[in-house]
Design a protein around this motif. Sequence first.
Motif, mmCIF file in Angstrom:
data_model
loop_
_atom_site.group_PDB
_atom_site.id
_atom_site.type_symbol
_atom_site.label_atom_id
_atom_site.label_comp_id
_atom_site.label_asym_id
_atom_site.label_seq_id
_atom_site.Cartn_x
_atom_site.Cartn_y
_atom_site.Cartn_z
ATOM 1 N N ALA B 2 0.841 -1.191 0.000
ATOM 2 C CA ALA B 2 0.000 0.000 0.000
ATOM 3 C C ALA B 2 0.874 1.239 0.000
ATOM 4 N N GLN B 3 0.661 2.109 -0.971
ATOM 5 C CA GLN B 3 1.527 3.274 -1.011
ATOM 6 C C GLN B 3 0.946 4.393 -1.861
ATOM 7 N N VAL B 4 1.554 5.570 -1.679
ATOM 8 C CA VAL B 4 1.290 6.724 -2.521
ATOM 9 C C VAL B 4 2.578 6.970 -3.312
ATOM 10 N N THR B 5 2.449 7.002 -4.613
ATOM 11 C CA THR B 5 3.623 7.131 -5.489
ATOM 12 C C THR B 5 3.595 8.470 -6.199
ATOM 13 N N GLN B 6 4.656 9.228 -6.022
ATOM 14 C CA GLN B 6 4.799 10.519 -6.701
ATOM 15 C C GLN B 6 5.935 10.427 -7.711
ATOM 16 N N ASN B 28 -7.392 2.532 -2.774
ATOM 17 C CA ASN B 28 -8.805 2.867 -2.977
ATOM 18 C C ASN B 28 -9.263 3.999 -2.052
ATOM 19 N N HIS B 29 -8.350 4.901 -1.741
ATOM 20 C CA HIS B 29 -8.685 6.026 -0.879
ATOM 21 C C HIS B 29 -9.549 7.032 -1.614
ATOM 22 N N GLU B 70 -9.809 10.000 -12.062
ATOM 23 C CA GLU B 70 -9.870 8.624 -11.579
ATOM 24 C C GLU B 70 -9.597 8.647 -10.085
ATOM 25 N N LYS B 71 -10.091 7.645 -9.389
ATOM 26 C CA LYS B 71 -9.937 7.620 -7.948
ATOM 27 C C LYS B 71 -8.471 7.533 -7.534
ATOM 28 N N ALA B 92 -0.829 13.201 -0.476
ATOM 29 C CA ALA B 92 -1.290 12.377 0.632
ATOM 30 C C ALA B 92 -2.671 11.837 0.307
ATOM 31 N N SER B 93 -3.011 10.706 0.910
ATOM 32 C CA SER B 93 -4.352 10.147 0.701
ATOM 33 C C SER B 93 -4.862 9.528 1.991
ATOM 34 N N SER B 94 -6.176 9.328 2.044
ATOM 35 C CA SER B 94 -6.809 8.725 3.202
ATOM 36 C C SER B 94 -8.149 8.142 2.772
ATOM 37 N N PHE B 95 -8.683 7.233 3.583
ATOM 38 C CA PHE B 95 -9.989 6.649 3.257
ATOM 39 C C PHE B 95 -11.044 7.730 3.127
ATOM 40 N N SER B 96 -10.988 8.713 4.020
ATOM 41 C CA SER B 96 -11.945 9.807 3.950
ATOM 42 C C SER B 96 -11.244 11.073 4.409
ATOM 43 N N TRP B 97 -11.966 12.175 4.395
ATOM 44 C CA TRP B 97 -11.360 13.432 4.836
ATOM 45 C C TRP B 97 -11.029 13.367 6.310
ATOM 46 N N ASP B 98 -11.671 12.448 7.048
ATOM 47 C CA ASP B 98 -11.430 12.307 8.472
ATOM 48 C C ASP B 98 -10.567 11.076 8.702
ATOM 49 N N PRO B 99 -9.268 11.241 8.793
ATOM 50 C CA PRO B 99 -8.357 10.085 8.847
ATOM 51 C C PRO B 99 -8.126 9.567 10.256
ATOM 52 N N THR B 100 -9.182 9.521 11.063
ATOM 53 C CA THR B 100 -9.028 9.081 12.441
ATOM 54 C C THR B 100 -8.378 7.712 12.527
ATOM 55 N N ASN B 101 -7.387 7.629 13.414
ATOM 56 C CA ASN B 101 -6.652 6.385 13.705
ATOM 57 C C ASN B 101 -5.638 6.007 12.631
#
Lengths: 112, 115
Positions: B2-6, B28-29, B70-71, B92-101
């Motif tokens: 799992a990663q973010v690639t720039q 799939n964030h 695209e997502k 940066a990415s996250s499941f939602s705008w609220d990246p709790t935990n």
Amino acid sequence: GESVGLHLPTLSVQEGDNSIINCAYSNSASDYFIWYKQESGKGPQFIIDIRSNMDKRQGQRVTVLLNKTVKHLSLQIAATQPGDSAVYFCAEKASGTYKYIFGTGTRLKVLA
Amino acid sequence: EAQVTQNPRYLITVTGKKLTVTCSQNMNHEYMSWYRQDPGLGLRQIYYSMNVEVTDKGDVPEGYKVSRKEKRNFPLILESPSPNQTSLYFCASSFSWDPTNYGYTFGSGTRLTVV
């Protein structure tokens, strides 16, 4: 690697000692806080978070303390290791918003 | 993994020459965001996207454009780069705008120099 700040405050700690990194946040309405670790040449990495309805939260070797009275956040690292050397910064989120404000960070140096 | 690639990691360009920094995540964030990091300043948000075709300005959007067709992809476009856009950029990415935990997952950064 990329430099994230040439004049960051630096905390030097002997290997095996505990580290305490502090962060003063700006908004009394902030309800969620995150600590990130950024190693040289890498992006920030999530360490631990805490909500404003808590005073303390513990993870593996790390503890975050929140003092809402003085708007102060601290990160405690137990038995500091060479791999803990990095820049650490906090982020705060105001209640009802999705925007984060990031601190400038503290450089932690672990001395062998 | 799992990663973010720039891409690219490093880029030197001249004033006014359009460039694109790509960002792709395989988690799939829904939420993606661009930040710039400058000495003495914390990360500052440039643009963010809540989901496909939904983007909005952050704190320092001037001189930048983004798209979210695209997502998984969220490119950062500098139509006419200027020297004051010399910086270290993070996606940066996250499941939602609220990246709790979980916080955000950040890419490794793109060091851009505009001469």
